[in-house]
Motif scaffolding. Structure first.
Motif: not given
Length: 590
Positions: A188-198, A210-220
């Motif tokens: 989640n930290f990496l995803n937010k960081l990368c979002s800011k850096l485009n 189940k990994i897919v569910y978690v990824l989608e839930e966390n907008e990856i």
């Protein structure tokens, strides 16, 4: 035949898709080399090590690039990206020459954005050489992906120096994120960081539903792995991941199960048939285990009770009780039944909801809860972690609610639509949009504008209050209504009543002079003063039949068209049926 020609003839490519797990659409393909075994190598790394040592790396790699580009042109959609692994040692090759890839692309009239070069630090090159080759490819206009991020030396410094277009998170961090809260927090930290850096994030080695569910839930959303699709030859390629429509069919209960699994902790377990003195000796030699709960399992591995380690040790250390319990060396755990304590457990195979979990927290004095699935023991969740999960859900729910109407907002609306689309269930989606709201709001002020919005929300709530309906506030003067288990005529009648009631009642918000005139004078969006009719609301009703494959973007297009035509034709209700539309035939994409 030269050695280079022999190598090229024996090597071929397989392609593994990188898919958007939210829509099922293919974003791109990674080209992976095969045929190296015919050349006597165990894996591609051995092959490229050999090429690098013998100054053949550049010549072979350029020919492979041309081969894969031609293959891609003949068989793939140019809207897809081609991810190609770049061996950074290429810059040290004596035959290295700039501009060869550009020449190939120009020869076949291929845009630069087709190619994404994947860079990994698995090859030993110094920072200066790596920086030089990255700078060179960036200046030529190519996109870059940083591979294997998070393991070895591929760290934040590498991210800073390379500043790629894509970040591929290594499978180590993806594997088990449905059960590992620490890994999930890092991602989640990496995803937010990368979002800011485009920078777009791609999850690698996605191999579990189940990994897919978690990824989608966390907008990856961009994912690659065997669960999405294994690497395959050209003839097996797809333009849409059909599995997507299956793996996203999860109920609210299943969604809760996945979230619970992230907090499951191990604990010490004993069987009723275990020797009790072994347990005593274990605890006596492992004092750090005293704080952990002990769960007692029956012969079928079902949790039946718990034992307090502290209480057990206190009992065993009492000389009188000790002689009672250890009179015989073959004493079993079930002989300690007077020390058994009842457990509160949550079974993942049952229908779960957050109200049930909240009730458990309110009515239990336990420090932990036992987690089972089909009555089989899985672990424990501590009270504080369960409370954290419930509070997080409550916070998300509170944040999503519109502060004015207290109705669910865009997150909940999206969740409702996605669940019905992915499950291919029959339902209606109704969008309400005010007409002439801006001039009304500008003329009378935002307080009266808010009153009109509240008025409409109350009319909606009073007419659509059963479990068959979902009411949401998109924002401003836009509202959403979802409806299931109702026929079109009944829904149309209720929508018509709501529209007519609001159009009648809202006139009470106008001043008497304006009511007598029948209009107000306000400025339009271009700043020009003109007359405006009274505030009204329009509705667009879309029927989605059972079993239809549809994604949100197509539905949005249909809704936008229906709302536009409703306003232009001054029809307060516009209906669209995706079997046979009353407006126009929309192209169906599946």
């Amino acid at each position: 035949m030269t050695e280079i020609d022999s190598i090229i003839d024996n090597l071929y490519f397989v392609y593994q898709p990188i898919a958007n797990i939210r829509t099922g659409e293919i974003f791109g393909y990674e080209a992976l080399i095969r045929g190296f075994d015919k050349l006597g190598f165990k894996n591609p790394h051995e092959l490229f090590d050999y090429l690098s040592k013998n100054n053949l790396l550049f010549k072979v790699d350029i020919k492979l690039r041309e081969k894969v580009i031609l293959e891609f042109l003949d068989n793939f959609n140019l809207g897809h990206r081609l991810f190609y692994n770049l061996d950074s040692r290429i810059i040290s090759d004596v035959n290295y020459k700039e501009g060869e890839t550009i020449r190939i692309l120009q020869n076949y009239n291929v845009p630069k954005n087709l190619l994404v070069f994947e860079v990994s630090k698995r090859f030993s090159v110094d920072k200066a050489s790596l920086s030089a080759i990255i700078k060179n490819y960036k200046q030529q206009g190519f996109e870059l992906a940083l591979d294997d991020f998070g393991v070895g030396s591929v760290c934040l410094e590498t991210l800073y120096r390379l500043y790629p277009n894509y970040l591929k998170i290594d499978g180590f961090f993806i594997n088990g994120i449905n059960k590992d809260f620490t890994k999930l927090s890092i991602i989640n930290f990496l995803n937010k960081l990368c979002s800011k850096l485009n920078i777009k994030v791609i999850a690698e080695k996605v191999e579990d539903k189940k990994i897919v569910y978690v990824l989608e839930e966390n907008e990856i959303y961009l994912s690659q792995g065997y669960f999405i699709q294994p690497p395959s030859k050209i003839e097996q390629k797809k333009d849409y991941i059909e599995l997507n429509l299956d793996f996203k069919r999860k109920s609210e209960s299943e969604n809760i199960q996945i979230k619970l699994e992230q907090f499951i902790d191990d604990c010490y377990t004993v069987s009723v048939d275990d020797n009790s003195i072994i347990l005593y000796e274990f605890l006596n030699n492992n004092h750090h285990e005293i704080e952990k709960p002990i769960v007692v399992l029956d012969q079928k591995k079902h949790p039946i009770a718990s034992i307090s380690a502290k209480k057990l040790m206190k009992t065993f250390n009492n000389s009188v009780l000790k002689s009672l319990y250890f009179l015989r060396r073959d004493k079993k755990i079930y002989d300690l039944n007077d020390l058994f304590e009842p457990i509160v457990f949550i079974d993942l195979s049952k229908n779960l909801d957050f109200n049930m979990i909240e009730n458990l927290l309110e009515n239990s004095d336990k420090n932990y809860f036992v987690i089972s699935e089909n009555l089989k023991f899985k672990g424990v969740i501590h009270y504080k972690n369960l409370l954290k999960l419930v509070l997080r859900e409550k916070l998300l729910e509170a944040i999503d609610k519109n502060p004015l109407t207290k109705l669910p907002g865009n997150i909940s609306i999206k969740k409702y639509i996605d669940q019905n689309l992915n499950n291919q269930e029959e339902f209606f989606a109704v969008y309400f949009d005010f007409n002439n709201f801006k001039p009304f709001n500008d003329y009378y002020g935002f307080r009266r504008g808010d009153r009109s919005i509240l008025m409409f929300s109350e009319i909606l709530k009073s007419n659509f209050h059963s479990d068959n309906f979902f009411i949401g506030h998109v924002g401003g003067d836009d509202f959403f209504l979802g409806s299931k288990d109702i026929d079109y005529e009944s829904l149309y009648s209720k929508v018509k009543f709501v529209v007519e009631k609001f159009n009648h009642d809202v006139i009470s918000l106008y001043d008497r002079d304006d009511i007598e005139k029948g209009y107000i004078v306000s400025r339009d969006r271009n700043g020009v003063e003109r007359k405006f009719e009274f505030l009204t609301v329009s509705a667009a009703i879309v029927y989605i039949p059972k079993g239809k494959k549809l994604n949100q973007s197509v539905l949005d297009e249909i809704i936008a068209q229906a709302k536009k035509e409703a306003k232009e034709q001054k029809k307060y209700i516009q209906s669209v049926c995706l079997l046979k539309t009353t407006i126009k035939e929309f192209e169906w994409t599946s």
